[in-house]
Scaffold this motif. Structure first.
Motif, mmCIF file in Angstrom:
data_model
loop_
_atom_site.group_PDB
_atom_site.id
_atom_site.type_symbol
_atom_site.label_atom_id
_atom_site.label_comp_id
_atom_site.label_asym_id
_atom_site.label_seq_id
_atom_site.Cartn_x
_atom_site.Cartn_y
_atom_site.Cartn_z
ATOM 1 N N PHE A 1 -7.501 5.527 -4.026
ATOM 2 C CA PHE A 1 -6.420 6.418 -4.457
ATOM 3 C C PHE A 1 -5.326 6.597 -3.418
ATOM 4 C CE2 PHE A 1 -8.588 9.549 -1.953
ATOM 5 C CZ PHE A 1 -7.613 10.475 -1.614
ATOM 6 N N ASP A 2 -5.691 6.668 -2.147
ATOM 7 C CA ASP A 2 -4.693 6.920 -1.108
ATOM 8 C C ASP A 2 -3.745 5.737 -0.897
ATOM 9 O OD1 ASP A 2 -7.074 5.689 -0.027
ATOM 10 O OD2 ASP A 2 -6.298 6.052 1.992
ATOM 11 N N HIS A 3 -4.113 4.570 -1.402
ATOM 12 C CA HIS A 3 -3.255 3.392 -1.271
ATOM 13 C C HIS A 3 -2.360 3.181 -2.482
ATOM 14 C CE1 HIS A 3 -5.030 1.289 2.329
ATOM 15 N NE2 HIS A 3 -5.856 2.292 2.136
ATOM 16 N N ILE A 4 -2.713 3.781 -3.616
ATOM 17 C CA ILE A 4 -1.996 3.474 -4.861
ATOM 18 C C ILE A 4 -1.257 4.665 -5.466
ATOM 19 C CG2 ILE A 4 -3.603 1.603 -5.402
ATOM 20 C CD1 ILE A 4 -4.760 3.513 -7.586
ATOM 21 N N ASP B 1 0.812 -1.229 0.000
ATOM 22 C CA ASP B 1 0.000 0.000 0.000
ATOM 23 C C ASP B 1 0.842 1.274 0.000
ATOM 24 O OD1 ASP B 1 -2.399 -1.325 -0.153
ATOM 25 O OD2 ASP B 1 -2.763 -1.293 2.003
ATOM 26 N N CYS B 2 1.709 1.395 -0.969
ATOM 27 C CA CYS B 2 2.555 2.587 -1.015
ATOM 28 C C CYS B 2 1.794 3.766 -1.624
ATOM 29 C CB CYS B 2 3.850 2.342 -1.780
ATOM 30 S SG CYS B 2 5.014 3.686 -1.502
ATOM 31 N N GLY B 3 1.122 4.479 -0.770
ATOM 32 C CA GLY B 3 0.355 5.645 -1.184
ATOM 33 C C GLY B 3 1.133 6.933 -1.024
ATOM 34 N N ALA B 4 2.445 6.851 -1.016
ATOM 35 C CA ALA B 4 3.271 8.060 -0.847
ATOM 36 C C ALA B 4 2.974 9.053 -1.962
ATOM 37 C CB ALA B 4 4.745 7.689 -0.854
ATOM 38 N N PHE B 5 2.688 10.278 -1.572
ATOM 39 C CA PHE B 5 2.384 11.337 -2.527
ATOM 40 C C PHE B 5 3.428 12.444 -2.462
ATOM 41 C CE2 PHE B 5 0.298 15.440 -3.363
ATOM 42 C CZ PHE B 5 -0.045 15.257 -4.696
ATOM 43 N N TYR B 6 3.737 12.865 -1.247
ATOM 44 C CA TYR B 6 4.685 13.958 -1.057
ATOM 45 C C TYR B 6 6.120 13.457 -1.224
ATOM 46 C CZ TYR B 6 0.560 16.134 0.926
ATOM 47 O OH TYR B 6 -0.702 16.629 1.105
ATOM 48 N N ASP B 7 6.979 14.328 -1.741
ATOM 49 C CA ASP B 7 8.375 13.955 -1.960
ATOM 50 C C ASP B 7 9.040 13.473 -0.679
ATOM 51 O OD1 ASP B 7 8.243 14.471 -4.666
ATOM 52 O OD2 ASP B 7 9.087 16.486 -4.496
#
Length: 94
Positions: free
Chosen positions: A63-66, A30-36
């Protein structure tokens, strides 16, 4: 023995898990990383611990997981796994 490291990422505060064992093979869940800075923390952890990502797993296609699915796939050249119902969400059309 399995080691599970949790990273709280993105605006929704979703949990991303880095699961590894004594072989250093690693599964990213569940890599939902969005921010750098979220992406950098995960990358730094993997590098610092000399981990070798072999799979990326998504529990579902919200969306928050992918958010980082495609980026993780490309960076580590690993397959993405999810249930068949999520195929349209996770596969990028050409």
């Amino acid at each position: 023995m399995l080691k599970i490291e949790t990273f709280v990422v993105n605006m929704i505060q979703e949990n991303c898990y880095i699961v590894s064992d004594e072989t250093h093979e690693t599964v990213i869940i569940d890599c939902g990383a969005f921010y750098d800075n979220d992406k950098e923390r995960i990358k730094a952890y993997i590098e610092k611990n000399k981990l070798v990502p072999v799979h990326s797993i998504f529990t579902h296609g919200h969306f928050d997981h992918i958010l980082a699915a495609e980026e993780i796939k490309k960076k580590y050249n690993i397959p993405i796994y999810a249930c068949a119902k999520e195929e349209k969400t996770l596969i990028k059309e050409s």
